[in-house]
Scaffold this motif. Structure first.
Motif, PDB file in Angstrom:
ATOM      1  N   LYS A 197      16.169  25.397 -24.728  1.00  0.00           N
ATOM      2  CA  LYS A 197      17.381  25.236 -25.545  1.00  0.00           C
ATOM      3  C   LYS A 197      17.322  24.030 -26.480  1.00  0.00           C
ATOM      4  O   LYS A 197      17.701  24.122 -27.647  1.00  0.00           O
ATOM      5  CB  LYS A 197      18.599  25.126 -24.627  1.00  0.00           C
ATOM      6  CG  LYS A 197      19.909  25.009 -25.347  1.00  0.00           C
ATOM      7  CD  LYS A 197      21.079  25.005 -24.360  1.00  0.00           C
ATOM      8  CE  LYS A 197      22.400  24.934 -25.086  1.00  0.00           C
ATOM      9  NZ  LYS A 197      23.529  24.974 -24.128  1.00  0.00           N
ATOM     10  N   PHE A 198      16.844  22.889 -25.986  1.00  0.00           N
ATOM     11  CA  PHE A 198      16.814  21.671 -26.793  1.00  0.00           C
ATOM     12  C   PHE A 198      15.403  21.296 -27.241  1.00  0.00           C
ATOM     13  O   PHE A 198      15.147  20.156 -27.613  1.00  0.00           O
ATOM     14  CB  PHE A 198      17.453  20.513 -26.019  1.00  0.00           C
ATOM     15  CG  PHE A 198      18.915  20.743 -25.732  1.00  0.00           C
ATOM     16  CD1 PHE A 198      19.855  20.680 -26.743  1.00  0.00           C
ATOM     17  CD2 PHE A 198      19.339  21.042 -24.449  1.00  0.00           C
ATOM     18  CE1 PHE A 198      21.201  20.897 -26.482  1.00  0.00           C
ATOM     19  CE2 PHE A 198      20.675  21.262 -24.176  1.00  0.00           C
ATOM     20  CZ  PHE A 198      21.609  21.193 -25.197  1.00  0.00           C
ATOM     21  N   LEU A 199      14.491  22.247 -27.218  1.00  0.00           N
ATOM     22  CA  LEU A 199      13.116  22.008 -27.652  1.00  0.00           C
ATOM     23  C   LEU A 199      12.923  22.488 -29.085  1.00  0.00           C
ATOM     24  O   LEU A 199      13.803  23.133 -29.655  1.00  0.00           O
ATOM     25  CB  LEU A 199      12.131  22.718 -26.718  1.00  0.00           C
ATOM     26  CG  LEU A 199      12.177  22.273 -25.255  1.00  0.00           C
ATOM     27  CD1 LEU A 199      11.169  23.055 -24.432  1.00  0.00           C
ATOM     28  CD2 LEU A 199      11.940  20.778 -25.121  1.00  0.00           C
ATOM     29  N   THR A 200      11.758  22.206 -29.637  1.00  0.00           N
ATOM     30  CA  THR A 200      11.491  22.594 -31.027  1.00  0.00           C
ATOM     31  C   THR A 200      10.754  23.920 -31.121  1.00  0.00           C
ATOM     32  O   THR A 200      10.450  24.361 -32.217  1.00  0.00           O
ATOM     33  CB  THR A 200      10.673  21.508 -31.749  1.00  0.00           C
ATOM     34  OG1 THR A 200       9.458  21.296 -31.031  1.00  0.00           O
ATOM     35  CG2 THR A 200      11.456  20.202 -31.831  1.00  0.00           C
ATOM     36  N   TRP A 201      10.451  24.530 -29.989  1.00  0.00           N
ATOM     37  CA  TRP A 201       9.818  25.847 -29.994  1.00  0.00           C
ATOM     38  C   TRP A 201      10.680  26.809 -29.192  1.00  0.00           C
ATOM     39  O   TRP A 201      11.271  26.432 -28.191  1.00  0.00           O
ATOM     40  CB  TRP A 201       8.382  25.781 -29.473  1.00  0.00           C
ATOM     41  CG  TRP A 201       8.186  25.102 -28.150  1.00  0.00           C
ATOM     42  CD1 TRP A 201       7.956  23.776 -27.929  1.00  0.00           C
ATOM     43  CD2 TRP A 201       8.220  25.725 -26.856  1.00  0.00           C
ATOM     44  NE1 TRP A 201       7.838  23.531 -26.584  1.00  0.00           N
ATOM     45  CE2 TRP A 201       7.989  24.715 -25.908  1.00  0.00           C
ATOM     46  CE3 TRP A 201       8.407  27.038 -26.410  1.00  0.00           C
ATOM     47  CZ2 TRP A 201       7.950  24.960 -24.533  1.00  0.00           C
ATOM     48  CZ3 TRP A 201       8.365  27.278 -25.039  1.00  0.00           C
ATOM     49  CH2 TRP A 201       8.144  26.255 -24.122  1.00  0.00           C
ATOM     50  N   PRO A 202      10.778  28.055 -29.642  1.00  0.00           N
ATOM     51  CA  PRO A 202      11.636  29.029 -28.962  1.00  0.00           C
ATOM     52  C   PRO A 202      10.992  29.549 -27.678  1.00  0.00           C
ATOM     53  O   PRO A 202       9.769  29.468 -27.499  1.00  0.00           O
ATOM     54  CB  PRO A 202      11.772  30.155 -29.988  1.00  0.00           C
ATOM     55  CG  PRO A 202      10.505  30.084 -30.771  1.00  0.00           C
ATOM     56  CD  PRO A 202      10.144  28.620 -30.838  1.00  0.00           C
ATOM     57  N   ALA A 203      11.824  30.096 -26.821  1.00  0.00           N
ATOM     58  CA  ALA A 203      11.306  30.748 -25.613  1.00  0.00           C
ATOM     59  C   ALA A 203      10.338  31.849 -26.024  1.00  0.00           C
ATOM     60  O   ALA A 203      10.566  32.559 -27.000  1.00  0.00           O
ATOM     61  CB  ALA A 203      12.460  31.323 -24.795  1.00  0.00           C
ATOM     62  N   HIS A 204       9.261  31.942 -25.281  1.00  0.00           N
ATOM     63  CA  HIS A 204       8.261  32.974 -25.584  1.00  0.00           C
ATOM     64  C   HIS A 204       8.807  34.343 -25.198  1.00  0.00           C
ATOM     65  O   HIS A 204       9.327  34.527 -24.103  1.00  0.00           O
ATOM     66  CB  HIS A 204       6.965  32.700 -24.821  1.00  0.00           C
ATOM     67  CG  HIS A 204       6.314  31.412 -25.199  1.00  0.00           C
ATOM     68  ND1 HIS A 204       5.176  30.960 -24.595  1.00  0.00           N
ATOM     69  CD2 HIS A 204       6.642  30.464 -26.132  1.00  0.00           C
ATOM     70  CE1 HIS A 204       4.815  29.806 -25.125  1.00  0.00           C
ATOM     71  NE2 HIS A 204       5.702  29.484 -26.061  1.00  0.00           N
ATOM     72  N   THR A 205       8.689  35.290 -26.095  1.00  0.00           N
ATOM     73  CA  THR A 205       9.225  36.634 -25.851  1.00  0.00           C
ATOM     74  C   THR A 205       8.236  37.545 -25.144  1.00  0.00           C
ATOM     75  O   THR A 205       8.611  38.612 -24.668  1.00  0.00           O
ATOM     76  CB  THR A 205       9.663  37.277 -27.181  1.00  0.00           C
ATOM     77  OG1 THR A 205       8.550  37.241 -28.089  1.00  0.00           O
ATOM     78  CG2 THR A 205      10.859  36.532 -27.772  1.00  0.00           C
ATOM     79  N   ASN A 206       6.974  37.112 -25.089  1.00  0.00           N
ATOM     80  CA  ASN A 206       5.985  37.868 -24.317  1.00  0.00           C
ATOM     81  C   ASN A 206       4.842  36.942 -23.930  1.00  0.00           C
ATOM     82  O   ASN A 206       4.650  35.874 -24.528  1.00  0.00           O
ATOM     83  CB  ASN A 206       5.482  39.105 -25.074  1.00  0.00           C
ATOM     84  CG  ASN A 206       4.815  38.749 -26.375  1.00  0.00           C
ATOM     85  OD1 ASN A 206       3.765  38.115 -26.386  1.00  0.00           O
ATOM     86  ND2 ASN A 206       5.434  39.159 -27.481  1.00  0.00           N
ATOM     87  N   ALA A 207       4.081  37.347 -22.935  1.00  0.00           N
ATOM     88  CA  ALA A 207       3.023  36.503 -22.381  1.00  0.00           C
ATOM     89  C   ALA A 207       1.887  36.247 -23.368  1.00  0.00           C
ATOM     90  O   ALA A 207       1.182  35.245 -23.249  1.00  0.00           O
ATOM     91  CB  ALA A 207       2.483  37.126 -21.101  1.00  0.00           C
ATOM     92  N   SER A 208       1.712  37.112 -24.352  1.00  0.00           N
ATOM     93  CA  SER A 208       0.621  36.896 -25.312  1.00  0.00           C
ATOM     94  C   SER A 208       0.860  35.639 -26.149  1.00  0.00           C
ATOM     95  O   SER A 208      -0.100  34.986 -26.581  1.00  0.00           O
ATOM     96  CB  SER A 208       0.425  38.121 -26.198  1.00  0.00           C
ATOM     97  OG  SER A 208       1.548  38.331 -27.016  1.00  0.00           O
ATOM     98  N   ILE A 209       2.111  35.280 -26.390  1.00  0.00           N
ATOM     99  CA  ILE A 209       2.421  34.033 -27.107  1.00  0.00           C
ATOM    100  C   ILE A 209       1.946  32.845 -26.274  1.00  0.00           C
ATOM    101  O   ILE A 209       1.293  31.930 -26.788  1.00  0.00           O
ATOM    102  CB  ILE A 209       3.930  33.941 -27.418  1.00  0.00           C
ATOM    103  CG1 ILE A 209       4.352  35.049 -28.372  1.00  0.00           C
ATOM    104  CG2 ILE A 209       4.283  32.567 -27.978  1.00  0.00           C
ATOM    105  CD1 ILE A 209       5.854  35.201 -28.533  1.00  0.00           C
ATOM    106  N   THR A 210       2.257  32.858 -24.989  1.00  0.00           N
ATOM    107  CA  THR A 210       1.837  31.786 -24.088  1.00  0.00           C
ATOM    108  C   THR A 210       0.318  31.689 -24.041  1.00  0.00           C
ATOM    109  O   THR A 210      -0.249  30.593 -24.106  1.00  0.00           O
ATOM    110  CB  THR A 210       2.402  32.030 -22.673  1.00  0.00           C
ATOM    111  OG1 THR A 210       3.816  32.254 -22.763  1.00  0.00           O
ATOM    112  CG2 THR A 210       2.121  30.855 -21.757  1.00  0.00           C
ATOM    113  N   GLU A 211      -0.347  32.830 -23.964  1.00  0.00           N
ATOM    114  CA  GLU A 211      -1.817  32.839 -23.937  1.00  0.00           C
ATOM    115  C   GLU A 211      -2.388  32.219 -25.209  1.00  0.00           C
ATOM    116  O   GLU A 211      -3.346  31.438 -25.150  1.00  0.00           O
ATOM    117  CB  GLU A 211      -2.321  34.278 -23.773  1.00  0.00           C
ATOM    118  CG  GLU A 211      -2.012  34.873 -22.418  1.00  0.00           C
ATOM    119  CD  GLU A 211      -2.218  36.379 -22.369  1.00  0.00           C
ATOM    120  OE1 GLU A 211      -2.689  36.975 -23.370  1.00  0.00           O
ATOM    121  OE2 GLU A 211      -1.895  36.974 -21.325  1.00  0.00           O
TER     122      GLU A 211
END
Length: 184
Positions: free
Chosen positions: A39-53
């Motif tokens: 919520k207070f970070l500069t990057w949005p929540a990842h919508t899928n695991a491939s973003i995290t990878e």
């Protein structure tokens, strides 16, 4: 300063270590996909695991640089599963020997002293081994718990810059905290 890179750091309950690409499922599950955590970070929540990878591949590629500091926060007894991260979020300002720290931890582990334990260890490492003179961090005033971590780690409140930052809530104020070598 003598850059050391992201070295293993051990605390009473934690191990801070470099991320590995195989950490992606735990990172995604434990914090990166949670909009409340980001919520207070500069990057949005990842919508899928491939973003995290993808993010982890980028981070891991940077570990060869001695001035790159990005740690996974892991419980000693957790079978090596990351629950959060802590890092020097911008390049260290060499001329003034200053490091800016950012951190993020899954909400399951909020209010347990974990982030402050990790941050304290990073502070010791950066002052004692790398030779920084100033460590700073900032938070949105609507996220006072982040400021409590900074205070618990000995950082001093230096002021609030109005509408000087941006996070997932939009333009925001920034409460700045810092600790100098001479403050220790």
């Amino acid at each position: 300063m003598e850059h050391k890179g992201t070295k293993y750091i051990e605390t009473r309950r934690l191990i801070l270590r470099p991320f590995r690409t195989e950490d992606a499922p735990a990172m995604y599950r434990n914090w990166a996909s949670d909009a409340e955590v980001t919520k207070f970070l500069t990057w949005p929540a990842h919508t899928n695991a491939s973003i995290t990878e993808s993010i982890l591949r980028e981070w891991c590629a940077n570990y060869s640089q001695k001035d790159y500091y990005q740690w996974a926060i892991v419980f000693k007894e957790s079978a090596d599963e990351p629950i959060g991260s802590i890092s020097v979020v911008n390049p260290i300002k060499e001329t003034i020997k200053m490091a800016h720290i950012g951190y993020c931890i899954g909400k399951t582990w909020w209010h347990k002293g974990i982030t402050s334990e990790a941050f304290s260890a990073v502070i010791d490492f950066l002052f004692d081994e790398v030779g920084v003179n100033r460590i700073e961090a900032r938070h949105d005033p609507r996220n006072p718990n982040s400021g409590k971590v900074m205070q618990k780690c000995g950082l001093q409140y230096e002021g609030t810059s109005r509408q000087s930052d941006w996070n997932n809530q939009g333009i925001c104020d920034a409460c700045l905290y810092a600790l100098l070598t001479s403050d220790r």
